[in-house]
Design a protein around this motif. Structure first.
Motif: not given
Length: 190
Positions: A26-30, A35-37, A109-115, A161-165
């Motif tokens: 849900i959080l990802s743009e990866s 592809a899994r969705t 910490y999800p990656f978002q437009v704002e850090e 951890f750094h997960m799925h960008n």
């Protein structure tokens, strides 16, 4: 990479792991996760298979005061999986077992437009010349981690951890002490 675990321990995490992967999606743009969705993908199938899971995800959508819709995940379920992963990586890296309660997720910490990642965490992954320290890549652009000494916590060890960008997770971990553990099945609970 796999770590042998007893069947009870392994099963006790399966629903939370499924939830965790759905949240990342849900959080990802990866592209890997997206592809899994799609029709036939593992996330698509898990949502189709479980109305409870799908409804929990829908119920996590909340309306903000600014008129936007936000996703508010069940943080305890995320924390449980992140700490389990840290436990397994700790064993894989140091060949030692520490009690699971010594692994404490202190940030997601999800990656978002704002850090959203705190500056002190970002600084930990750089040396004094502000060059990036070396990460261990389990799978490029999918999962990487680093272990650093956290100067803000009296040089205690911290795993990041750094997960799925998609997100960073920050976990306090114990220093490896004692004798080397055998490669038998690990018990997460005593």
């Amino acid at each position: 990479m796999t770590i042998n675990a007893c069947l009870d321990c392994n099963r006790s995490f399966s629903l939370d792991e499924e939830y965790f992967l759905n949240v990342l999606t849900i959080l990802s743009e990866s592209p890997t996760l997206k592809a899994r969705t799609e029709l036939g993908g593992s996330i698509y199938k898990s949502r189709l298979r479980s109305d409870k899971l799908y409804n929990r995800l829908l119920n996590s959508l909340v309306n903000g005061e600014d008129g936007r819709t936000y996703f508010r995940p069940e943080t305890e379920r995320l924390r449980k999986i992140i700490e389990k992963y840290a436990f397994g990586l700790y064993y894989w890296k140091y060949k030692k077992v520490a009690p699971l309660n010594l692994f404490k997720c202190v940030g997601f910490y999800p990656f978002q437009v704002e850090e959203t990642r705190p500056a002190e965490i970002f600084i930990l992954i750089h040396n004094e010349r502000f060059q990036a320290k070396k990460w261990t890549h389990i799978q490029e652009d999918v999962f990487s981690y680093i272990v650093v000494r956290d100067w803000s916590r009296n040089n205690k060890l911290t795993m990041i951890f750094h997960m799925h960008n998609t997100a960073w997770a920050v976990i306090e971990i114990p220093y490896p002490r004692g004798k080397i553990t055998s490669n038998a099945q690990l018990k997460l609970f005593n």
